[in-house]
Motif scaffolding. Structure first.
Motif, PDB file in Angstrom:
ATOM      1  N   ASP A   1       0.862  -1.186   0.000  1.00 14.78           N
ATOM      2  CA  ASP A   1       0.000   0.000   0.000  1.00 14.78           C
ATOM      3  C   ASP A   1       0.894   1.230   0.000  1.00 14.78           C
ATOM      4  O   ASP A   1       1.164   1.830   1.040  1.00 14.78           O
ATOM      5  N   ARG A   2       1.368   1.610  -1.196  1.00 14.54           N
ATOM      6  CA  ARG A   2       2.343   2.690  -1.289  1.00 14.54           C
ATOM      7  C   ARG A   2       1.721   4.060  -1.025  1.00 14.54           C
ATOM      8  O   ARG A   2       2.407   4.969  -0.540  1.00 14.54           O
ATOM      9  N   THR A   3       0.436   4.242  -1.364  1.00 15.76           N
ATOM     10  CA  THR A   3      -0.212   5.531  -1.083  1.00 15.76           C
ATOM     11  C   THR A   3      -0.497   5.696   0.399  1.00 15.76           C
ATOM     12  O   THR A   3      -0.600   6.812   0.889  1.00 15.76           O
ATOM     13  N   GLY A   4      -0.613   4.594   1.109  1.00 17.92           N
ATOM     14  CA  GLY A   4      -0.758   4.658   2.558  1.00 17.92           C
ATOM     15  C   GLY A   4      -2.195   4.715   3.042  1.00 17.92           C
ATOM     16  O   GLY A   4      -3.114   5.046   2.302  1.00 17.92           O
ATOM     17  N   SER A   5      -2.371   4.353   4.316  1.00 20.47           N
ATOM     18  CA  SER A   5      -3.676   4.434   4.983  1.00 20.47           C
ATOM     19  C   SER A   5      -3.583   5.459   6.097  1.00 20.47           C
ATOM     20  O   SER A   5      -2.653   5.428   6.904  1.00 20.47           O
ATOM     21  N   LYS A   6      -4.570   6.380   6.135  1.00 21.97           N
ATOM     22  CA  LYS A   6      -4.573   7.455   7.140  1.00 21.97           C
ATOM     23  C   LYS A   6      -5.526   7.107   8.283  1.00 21.97           C
ATOM     24  O   LYS A   6      -6.617   6.579   8.071  1.00 21.97           O
ATOM     25  N   TYR A   7      -5.095   7.450   9.497  1.00 24.16           N
ATOM     26  CA  TYR A   7      -5.905   7.229  10.694  1.00 24.16           C
ATOM     27  C   TYR A   7      -5.925   8.523  11.512  1.00 24.16           C
ATOM     28  O   TYR A   7      -4.868   9.078  11.846  1.00 24.16           O
ATOM     29  N   LYS A   8      -7.128   9.006  11.826  1.00 24.17           N
ATOM     30  CA  LYS A   8      -7.275  10.228  12.601  1.00 24.17           C
ATOM     31  C   LYS A   8      -6.817   9.996  14.035  1.00 24.17           C
ATOM     32  O   LYS A   8      -7.060   8.939  14.617  1.00 24.17           O
ATOM     33  N   LEU A   9      -6.147  10.987  14.607  1.00 27.48           N
ATOM     34  CA  LEU A   9      -5.629  10.860  15.960  1.00 27.48           C
ATOM     35  C   LEU A   9      -6.383  11.735  16.963  1.00 27.48           C
ATOM     36  O   LEU A   9      -6.509  11.347  18.125  1.00 27.48           O
ATOM     37  N   LYS A  10      -6.860  12.898  16.544  1.00 27.50           N
ATOM     38  CA  LYS A  10      -7.511  13.825  17.489  1.00 27.50           C
ATOM     39  C   LYS A  10      -8.769  13.203  18.086  1.00 27.50           C
ATOM     40  O   LYS A  10      -9.688  12.798  17.375  1.00 27.50           O
ATOM     41  N   GLU A  11      -8.763  13.078  19.425  1.00 25.06           N
ATOM     42  CA  GLU A  11      -9.891  12.519  20.176  1.00 25.06           C
ATOM     43  C   GLU A  11     -10.311  11.154  19.638  1.00 25.06           C
ATOM     44  O   GLU A  11     -11.484  10.778  19.711  1.00 25.06           O
ATOM     45  N   ASN A  12      -9.363  10.424  19.097  1.00 24.52           N
ATOM     46  CA  ASN A  12      -9.683   9.119  18.512  1.00 24.52           C
ATOM     47  C   ASN A  12      -8.813   8.002  19.089  1.00 24.52           C
ATOM     48  O   ASN A  12      -8.951   6.858  18.701  1.00 24.52           O
ATOM     49  N   VAL A  13      -7.913   8.334  20.012  1.00 27.56           N
ATOM     50  CA  VAL A  13      -7.053   7.329  20.634  1.00 27.56           C
ATOM     51  C   VAL A  13      -7.726   6.844  21.913  1.00 27.56           C
ATOM     52  O   VAL A  13      -7.895   7.584  22.869  1.00 27.56           O
ATOM     53  N   GLU A  14      -8.125   5.577  21.909  1.00 26.67           N
ATOM     54  CA  GLU A  14      -8.809   5.020  23.075  1.00 26.67           C
ATOM     55  C   GLU A  14      -7.834   4.698  24.200  1.00 26.67           C
ATOM     56  O   GLU A  14      -8.120   4.947  25.372  1.00 26.67           O
ATOM     57  N   GLN A  15      -6.656   4.159  23.848  1.00 23.26           N
ATOM     58  CA  GLN A  15      -5.698   3.778  24.885  1.00 23.26           C
ATOM     59  C   GLN A  15      -4.323   3.571  24.265  1.00 23.26           C
ATOM     60  O   GLN A  15      -4.198   3.190  23.096  1.00 23.26           O
ATOM     61  N   LEU A  16      -3.275   3.860  25.047  1.00 18.92           N
ATOM     62  CA  LEU A  16      -1.901   3.598  24.660  1.00 18.92           C
ATOM     63  C   LEU A  16      -1.345   2.494  25.544  1.00 18.92           C
ATOM     64  O   LEU A  16      -1.359   2.616  26.774  1.00 18.92           O
ATOM     65  N   PHE A  17      -0.856   1.412  24.956  1.00 19.54           N
ATOM     66  CA  PHE A  17      -0.265   0.304  25.702  1.00 19.54           C
ATOM     67  C   PHE A  17       1.259   0.445  25.646  1.00 19.54           C
ATOM     68  O   PHE A  17       1.869   0.311  24.587  1.00 19.54           O
ATOM     69  N   THR A  18       1.845   0.722  26.793  1.00 23.38           N
ATOM     70  CA  THR A  18       3.287   1.021  26.840  1.00 23.38           C
ATOM     71  C   THR A  18       4.026   0.121  27.826  1.00 23.38           C
ATOM     72  O   THR A  18       5.077   0.490  28.331  1.00 23.38           O
ATOM     73  N   LEU A  19       3.489  -1.070  28.104  1.00 23.34           N
ATOM     74  CA  LEU A  19       4.126  -1.946  29.074  1.00 23.34           C
ATOM     75  C   LEU A  19       5.526  -2.356  28.621  1.00 23.34           C
ATOM     76  O   LEU A  19       6.450  -2.461  29.433  1.00 23.34           O
TER      77      LEU A  19
END
Length: 416
Positions: A61-79
């Motif tokens: 997928d050279r053109t890429g897939s975009k994902y919105k970040l503003k108020e759209n991140v449910e959780q960050l897993f950083t263990l």
């Protein structure tokens, strides 16, 4: 902001549909920035103020897939962030994106609506950048051979049926390479510099090899190589130090001109698959019975049907050198040129093993005996059409007592 790393996308809706994620990561280039839209006149690119997006570009997928970040991140897993592993869970779409830890700070700020310094508009990644991120490459035609070099991130490389007469020096600079397949070419020699790589699999079948360097067995391959395929070549001998490739699991030597196998082959404790069919083997080496294999193929070899007279090389009493050398080997004591003379290190490395399991250096009795290959391997390819699994082996005896015990046992087996 861009980062090149391995990325895995996991759709959380798959289990509810009775489907399972493949669980495979792929090489990608990640970017965080603002999307572009056409502003009409002049077709100029104007950044959109609706927030930051994450763009994932891969070779597929050279053109890429975009994902919105503003108020759209449910959780960050950083263990496991200290190990460079982290996961961003999005609300919409319901996917988990495993990212590198450098992206976490920017992703967190984007979720809160902040614009970190240095953010640029999102644009698709150039093809040359994606090619540099490739980890696998397969070249099956001469016309597909790259003129500009190989991607530096390659982990698996296959170059087959291309008529190569030597190994490309550019391959020797691929530090991430783990599997190299150069089968079905015309390569006549393997450069010693190949030992600088940390390969786990090396396939050189169907070439024109006449030798395999002894120095390769003392290189980095000694601690990494698990599969070695030298079948269908012109090998007449193998280096004595082949047994120093102590991580070998699979060894293929079929269809060569080998007259003998290395004497220390029995020291490959991790070896499980051995094939050496259609060679010129007359007998198996001393210590071969120490192997514990899953599959063994020795068919098509002209094994001797009768044993030669025994060779008695016994000195009584045993010399101090013989006694001390046996003690070092039997108790598995460390030795090196810094501790003992270098020529003694050579003798210790290539010492023999008695049928009783004890080591012997200069004092022994040697003769050819018969061994049932089922004692060595769970699965055995028949040696001939008569369902034979008995093969001759060069046996050493550390003393006359061991030799006479063997003769007594042979007589008892015949009487039965």
């Amino acid at each position: 902001m861009r980062l090149q790393c391995d990325v895995e996308l996991v759709n959380r809706m798959l289990p509810s549909l009775g489907m399972r994620s493949k669980g495979r990561s792929s090489r990608a280039i990640l970017s965080i920035g603002k999307p572009n839209h056409n502003a009409g006149a002049g077709n100029k690119s104007v950044p959109n103020s609706s927030g930051l997006y994450l763009l994932i570009c891969t070779c597929k997928d050279r053109t890429g897939s975009k994902y919105k970040l503003k108020e759209n991140v449910e959780q960050l897993f950083t263990l496991f962030v200290e190990e460079g592993k982290a996961t961003v869970r999005l609300k919409e779409p319901a996917v988990d994106i495993r990212l590198s830890k450098q992206f976490l700070t920017v992703a967190r700020l984007a979720h809160r609506g902040s614009d970190p310094i240095g953010i640029t508009p999102l644009v698709p990644v150039a093809t040359r950048h994606l090619d540099a991120a490739r980890t696998r490459m397969s070249i099956l035609k001469r016309k597909d051979y790259p003129e500009s070099g190989f991607p530096s991130a390659l982990e698996q490389l296959t170059i087959s049926t291309c008529g190569l007469i030597r190994i490309d020096p550019r391959i020797l600079s691929l530090r991430a390479l783990r599997r190299l397949d150069l089968s079905h070419n015309r390569i006549s020699s393997v450069p010693e510099a190949l030992g600088s790589l940390r390969l786990t699999e090396l396939v050189l079948s169907s070439n024109c090899l006449c030798s395999f360097s002894d120095k390769l067995c003392r290189s980095n391959l000694r601690d990494t190589l698990t599969l070695l395929d030298l079948s269908q070549n012109q090998l007449t001998r193998l280096p004595p130090r082949l047994a120093q490739l102590h991580r070998l699991h699979t060894l293929r030597l079929d269809q060569n001109q080998l007259e003998a196998l290395p004497g220390q082959l029995g020291r490959l404790s991790r070896l499980r698959c051995l094939s050496a069919g259609q060679n010129q083997l007359s007998a198996l080496p001393n210590g071969f019975s120490q192997l514990r294999l899953d599959t063994l193929d020795l068919h098509g070899n002209p094994f001797k049907s009768q044993s030669d007279p025994p060779l008695l090389q016994i000195s009584l009493p045993l010399t101090l050198l013989e006694l001390s050398a046996r003690a070092v080997l039997d108790h598995r004591l460390e030795f090196s040129p810094a501790l003992v003379p270098w020529h003694l290190c050579e003798d210790l490395e290539f010492s023999g093993v008695c049928v009783c399991g004890r080591a012997c250096l200069f004092s022994f009795v040697r003769c050819i005996v018969s061994i049932n290959l089922h004692n060595v391997s769970h699965t055995v390819v028949l040696l001939d059409s008569l369902a034979g699994t008995e093969a001759p082996i060069h046996a050493l005896f550390c003393s006359l007592a061991c030799y006479y015990d063997h003769l007594d046992q042979s007589v008892q087996r015949r009487l039965r």
